[in-house]
Design an enzyme around this catalytic site. Structure first.
Site, PDB file in Angstrom:
ATOM      1  N   ARG A  61       0.773  -1.229   0.000  1.00 47.61           N
ATOM      2  CA  ARG A  61       0.000   0.000   0.000  1.00 47.61           C
ATOM      3  C   ARG A  61       0.809   1.287   0.000  1.00 47.61           C
ATOM      4  NH1 ARG A  61      -5.301  -1.577   1.365  1.00 47.61           N
ATOM      5  NH2 ARG A  61      -5.256  -3.830   1.359  1.00 47.61           N
ATOM      6  N   ASP A  70       5.075 -14.738   2.889  1.00 45.95           N
ATOM      7  CA  ASP A  70       6.428 -15.049   2.421  1.00 45.95           C
ATOM      8  C   ASP A  70       7.119 -16.192   3.157  1.00 45.95           C
ATOM      9  OD1 ASP A  70       7.344 -13.824   4.886  1.00 45.95           O
ATOM     10  OD2 ASP A  70       7.196 -11.873   3.900  1.00 45.95           O
ATOM     11  N   HIS A 116      -3.404 -14.674   5.838  1.00 41.94           N
ATOM     12  CA  HIS A 116      -3.620 -14.356   4.422  1.00 41.94           C
ATOM     13  C   HIS A 116      -3.067 -15.446   3.506  1.00 41.94           C
ATOM     14  CE1 HIS A 116      -4.130  -9.753   5.259  1.00 41.94           C
ATOM     15  NE2 HIS A 116      -5.124 -10.465   5.716  1.00 41.94           N
ATOM     16  N   CYS A 150      -5.230 -26.604  -6.723  1.00 43.91           N
ATOM     17  CA  CYS A 150      -6.141 -26.682  -7.855  1.00 43.91           C
ATOM     18  C   CYS A 150      -7.557 -26.390  -7.377  1.00 43.91           C
ATOM     19  CB  CYS A 150      -6.070 -28.077  -8.476  1.00 43.91           C
ATOM     20  SG  CYS A 150      -7.267 -28.320  -9.796  1.00 43.91           S
ATOM     21  N   CYS A 180      -9.871 -29.755  -8.334  1.00 42.48           N
ATOM     22  CA  CYS A 180      -9.800 -31.051  -7.635  1.00 42.48           C
ATOM     23  C   CYS A 180      -9.078 -30.957  -6.301  1.00 42.48           C
ATOM     24  CB  CYS A 180      -9.148 -32.109  -8.526  1.00 42.48           C
ATOM     25  SG  CYS A 180      -7.346 -31.957  -8.694  1.00 42.48           S
ATOM     26  N   CYS A 203      -2.214 -28.260 -12.780  1.00 43.48           N
ATOM     27  CA  CYS A 203      -2.449 -29.277 -11.749  1.00 43.48           C
ATOM     28  C   CYS A 203      -1.919 -30.616 -12.261  1.00 43.48           C
ATOM     29  CB  CYS A 203      -3.942 -29.376 -11.480  1.00 43.48           C
ATOM     30  SG  CYS A 203      -4.406 -30.771 -10.436  1.00 43.48           S
ATOM     31  N   CYS A 255      -5.300 -32.965 -12.785  1.00 40.52           N
ATOM     32  CA  CYS A 255      -6.364 -32.725 -13.781  1.00 40.52           C
ATOM     33  C   CYS A 255      -5.989 -31.701 -14.854  1.00 40.52           C
ATOM     34  CB  CYS A 255      -7.661 -32.312 -13.087  1.00 40.52           C
ATOM     35  SG  CYS A 255      -7.661 -30.613 -12.472  1.00 40.52           S
ATOM     36  N   SER A 278      -0.150  -1.490   9.451  1.00 43.81           N
ATOM     37  CA  SER A 278      -0.878  -0.247   9.661  1.00 43.81           C
ATOM     38  C   SER A 278      -2.297  -0.525  10.166  1.00 43.81           C
ATOM     39  CB  SER A 278      -0.907   0.579   8.381  1.00 43.81           C
ATOM     40  OG  SER A 278      -1.309  -0.239   7.306  1.00 43.81           O
TER      41      SER A 278
HETATM   42 ZN   LIG Z   1      -6.746 -30.495 -10.344  1.00 42.76          ZN
END
Ligand SMILES: [Zn+2]
Length: 249
Positions: free
Chosen positions: A31, A99, A114, A122, A125, A146, A149, A188
């Site tokens: 930000r 991170d 977060h 995926c 699946c 993936c 799939c 912040s």
């Molecule tokens: Zn998949």
């Protein structure tokens, strides 16, 4: 009262970290004027609908960030928090960062509200892919498929428009409610629901300390408010807590 004294007196101490602790490892925040959102429109790169619309474009953005994230090392602030946890002076770290630097510094109990860049999943699946496989796939393809799939996987970071990981959020709020001290580092306190954690601690009689460059909405309710770099402040804190407890007069 200084920060070290507060940490000593108000156990358990829960730590909440934001982008400010990782900027000292060379990871740009989101930000600030030099942050990621100054260069990339979050509506185009960081929402779940943008990912569903054009996952390759979103992965071009992440591929660039992965280079920075892969080279970043934990800094003195991350390491000081890990040592404070080992010594029983920090209960856990709640982090807005994706991170993985707290874990790499040695912190054991890290609550990632977060999500994390260390895996991708995926959406079709639910197969989970480790970061190493993602990086390898990106060498030959614009987006990692993936292995089960073939759909393009999504980084396990929380995008705008997605729900936050309920288990992590619930645990963060439970710990904040029972904390003697919530130590906020490099955030912040503008992004909800994490911005609600200080209220949780304060309303149950706990104390609040804030180390951040720039104002937060909670500054006036903090017992200790330090405007400064997170690394040097946490290193000094750990140093001060190493010295013998001053005898009461
Ligand atoms: Zn998949």
């Amino acid at each position: 009262m200084d920060l070290a004294e507060l940490v000593r007196r108000r156990q358990p101490c829960l730590v909440l970290t934001g982008a400010g602790i990782s900027t000292e490892s060379g990871i740009p925040d989101f930000r600030s004027p030099s942050g990621i959102w100054a260069r990339y429109d979050p509506m185009e790169y960081a929402t779940i609908s943008a990912f569903r619309r054009d996952p390759v474009k979103v992965w071009e953005f992440y591929a660039r960030r992965l280079g920075v994230l892969a080279q970043a090392e934990p800094n003195v602030g991350h390491r000081a928090l890990a040592r404070l946890e080992q010594r029983g002076l920090v209960q856990a770290v709640v982090t807005q960062n994706i991170d993985g630097l707290h874990q790499r510094a040695g912190s054991q109990d890290v609550i990632e509200v977060h999500g994390s860049i260390r895996t991708a999943s995926c959406l079709a699946c639910r197969t989970q892919v480790p970061l190493g496989d993602v990086v390898a796939a990106l060498e030959t393809a614009p987006a990692p498929p993936c292995p089960r799939c073939g759909e393009i996987v999504k980084p396990d970071v929380v995008m705008f428009g997605e729900l936050l990981p309920a288990e992590a959020i619930d645990r963060a709020f439970a710990l904040a409610a029972s904390a003697g001290l919530l130590l906020v580092v490099g955030s912040s306190l503008e992004v909800h629901p994490v911005a609600g954690l200080p209220d949780e601690t304060l309303s149950r009689g706990g104390a609040l300390a804030i180390v951040n460059r720039g104002q937060t909405p909670y500054d006036r309710r903090a017992t200790v408010r330090i405007e400064g770099g997170t690394g040097e402040t946490l290193e000094a804190l750990e140093q001060a807590l190493t010295e013998p407890t001053p005898r009461l007069a």
